[in-house]
Design an enzyme around this catalytic site. Structure first.
Site, PDB file in Angstrom:
ATOM      1  CG  HIS A 129      27.199  42.125  25.750  1.00 25.03           C
ATOM      2  ND1 HIS A 129      27.706  41.657  26.941  1.00 25.03           N
ATOM      3  CD2 HIS A 129      28.272  42.642  25.079  1.00 25.03           C
ATOM      4  CE1 HIS A 129      29.016  41.877  26.990  1.00 25.03           C
ATOM      5  NE2 HIS A 129      29.378  42.486  25.884  1.00 25.03           N
ATOM      6  CB  SER A 208      33.357  40.295  36.601  1.00 21.18           C
ATOM      7  OG  SER A 208      33.055  40.009  35.251  1.00 21.18           O
TER       8      SER A 208
HETATM    9  P1  OAD Z   1      29.619  38.835  35.889  1.00 24.31           P
HETATM   10  O1  OAD Z   1      28.749  37.733  36.353  1.00 24.31           O
HETATM   11  O2  OAD Z   1      30.925  38.496  35.270  1.00 24.31           O
HETATM   12  O3  OAD Z   1      29.927  39.831  37.079  1.00 24.31           O
HETATM   13  C1  OAD Z   1      28.925  40.327  37.921  1.00 24.31           C
HETATM   14  C2  OAD Z   1      29.558  41.313  38.897  1.00 24.31           C
HETATM   15  O4  OAD Z   1      28.510  41.889  39.663  1.00 24.31           O
HETATM   16  C3  OAD Z   1      30.547  40.690  39.878  1.00 24.31           C
HETATM   17  O5  OAD Z   1      31.728  41.473  39.905  1.00 24.31           O
HETATM   18  C4  OAD Z   1      29.810  40.765  41.224  1.00 24.31           C
HETATM   19  O6  OAD Z   1      30.707  41.002  42.307  1.00 24.31           O
HETATM   20  C5  OAD Z   1      28.909  41.958  41.019  1.00 24.31           C
HETATM   21  N1  OAD Z   1      27.664  41.951  41.809  1.00 24.31           N
HETATM   22  C6  OAD Z   1      26.955  40.879  42.242  1.00 24.31           C
HETATM   23  N2  OAD Z   1      25.856  41.278  42.883  1.00 24.31           N
HETATM   24  C7  OAD Z   1      25.863  42.638  42.872  1.00 24.31           C
HETATM   25  C8  OAD Z   1      24.972  43.646  43.371  1.00 24.31           C
HETATM   26  N3  OAD Z   1      23.849  43.320  44.016  1.00 24.31           N
HETATM   27  N4  OAD Z   1      25.295  44.945  43.164  1.00 24.31           N
HETATM   28  C9  OAD Z   1      26.431  45.283  42.507  1.00 24.31           C
HETATM   29  N5  OAD Z   1      27.300  44.371  42.001  1.00 24.31           N
HETATM   30  C10 OAD Z   1      27.022  43.071  42.181  1.00 24.31           C
HETATM   31  O7  OAD Z   1      28.709  39.721  34.895  1.00 24.31           O
HETATM   32  P2  OAD Z   1      29.175  40.784  33.790  1.00 24.31           P
HETATM   33  O8  OAD Z   1      30.390  41.527  34.222  1.00 24.31           O
HETATM   34  O9  OAD Z   1      27.983  41.573  33.430  1.00 24.31           O
HETATM   35  O10 OAD Z   1      28.213  38.451  27.938  1.00 24.31           O
HETATM   36  O11 OAD Z   1      29.550  39.827  32.584  1.00 24.31           O
HETATM   37  C11 OAD Z   1      29.919  40.396  31.369  1.00 24.31           C
HETATM   38  C12 OAD Z   1      29.461  39.543  30.228  1.00 24.31           C
HETATM   39  O12 OAD Z   1      29.904  38.188  30.414  1.00 24.31           O
HETATM   40  C13 OAD Z   1      27.958  39.400  30.103  1.00 24.31           C
HETATM   41  O13 OAD Z   1      27.353  40.488  29.449  1.00 24.31           O
HETATM   42  C14 OAD Z   1      27.817  38.142  29.285  1.00 24.31           C
HETATM   43  C15 OAD Z   1      28.836  37.281  29.983  1.00 24.31           C
HETATM   44  O14 OAD Z   1      29.398  36.286  29.201  1.00 24.31           O
HETATM   45  C16 OAD Z   1      27.655  37.789  26.917  1.00 24.31           C
HETATM   46  O15 OAD Z   1      26.839  36.895  27.080  1.00 24.31           O
HETATM   47  C17 OAD Z   1      28.138  38.242  25.583  1.00 24.31           C
END
Ligand code: OAD
Length: 264
Positions: A129, A208
């Site tokens: 990203h 997520s």
């Molecule tokens: P999310 O905010 O959707 O998900 C974060 C995940 O991390 C969740 O499943 C939580 O349960 C988990 N989590 C939280 N704390 C944690 C910890 N300490 N250790 C391990 N896991 C933990 O974030 P992303 O999946 O990264 O894109 O989101 C994907 C994309 O959506 C991002 O890159 C961004 C956003 O829109 C763009 O901006 C293009």
């Protein structure tokens, strides 16, 4: 040991993950915002603290939003860039970087734009990203040196900030991140997809697994019948199909896993 009703889903422990990784020489680690949560960088979808729970992505993370209100969008990203620079990679980041010595190849494919994997010393990182640091102009993509923005970020961290103009073509400077509606960087996609097609195993940490196309990278490994190991305190759409789900925080799980693998 099965967890809940998910047949074949092993309870995650360092031993179970190490056993699943036994013999693996090439490994890909896919990471998301949860990886940086313990470094103080907010995730996106947490119901209370997530960025998209507090801000509307349509007003901040699209090319249309930047055209409509460049000062608001640029100020918001400048603030995020400042926070990312102040954040320190936690122990899980350093442990993952150290795993590069354990395998022949360890490619980190991250959705994060905060640069923490590189700062923690991971030698091979693909940023799907983009990066908060890779500023460029909006019209022609001319790179814009971030150094000049440090003083600006220090002065106006919270409000709208007029984006500087590209010294080459005069168009406004934008953050080098991927916005909704934009394609992923071609070279990053090629590298990540090729690695998923050939790796022995995949770790999926702190995402997520809801945002495509990034979420399709583990699908490739699942289709090939290779193990996918998920580290995430919460369940995701990937969880029922992971070979191992380790319901733990990255900052706890990765140092434990590294200690186990370095001792092997
Ligand atoms: P999310 O905010 O959707 O998900 C974060 C995940 O991390 C969740 O499943 C939580 O349960 C988990 N989590 C939280 N704390 C944690 C910890 N300490 N250790 C391990 N896991 C933990 O974030 P992303 O999946 O990264 O894109 O989101 C994907 C994309 O959506 C991002 O890159 C961004 C956003 O829109 C763009 O901006 C293009």
């Amino acid at each position: 040991m099965p967890v809940g009703d998910d047949a074949g889903l092993a309870a995650g422990t360092a031993d179970a993950v190490a056993a699943t990784l036994a013999g693996a020489r090439t490994v890909v680690a896919v990471t998301g915002a949860g990886m940086s949560q313990e470094s103080g960088v907010p995730t996106f979808r947490d119901a209370q603290t997530g960025l998209w729970a507090r801000f509307d992505p349509a007003e901040l993370a699209t090319p249309e939003a930047f055209r409509r209100d460049p000062e608001r969008v640029f100020g918001w990203y400048l603030r995020r860039w400042t926070l990312a620079r102040r954040a320190e990679p936690h122990a899980g980041y350093r442990a993952l970087a150290g795993l590069a010595d354990v395998f022949d190849e360890l490619l980190v494919v991250t959705q994060n734009v905060d640069g923490l994997h590189r700062r923690a010393g991971s030698p091979d990182v693909v940023e799907l990203h983009g990066s908060l640091e890779a500023f460029r102009c909006a019209d022609a993509g001319h790179p814009f040196a971030a150094d000049g923005l440090e003083a600006l970020a220090g002065r106006v961290p919270d409000g709208p900030v007029a984006p500087p103009r590209c010294p080459v073509c005069g168009s406004p400077v934008r953050p080098g991140v991927v916005w909704f509606g934009e394609g992923l960087p071609g070279a990053a996609v090629e590298r990540a997809w090729a690695a998923a097609e050939s790796c022995d195993a995949m770790l999926v940490i702190g995402t997520s697994s809801l945002v495509f196309p990034a979420a399709s990278v583990p699908e490739i490994v699942l289709r090939r019948g290779r193990p996918v190991i998920e580290i995430n305190p919460d369940r995701t759409p990937l969880t029922p199909r992971a070979r191992v789900w380790w319901p733990a925080r990255a900052g706890d799980a990765l140092p434990a896993l590294a200690a186990r693998l370095h001792a092997a």
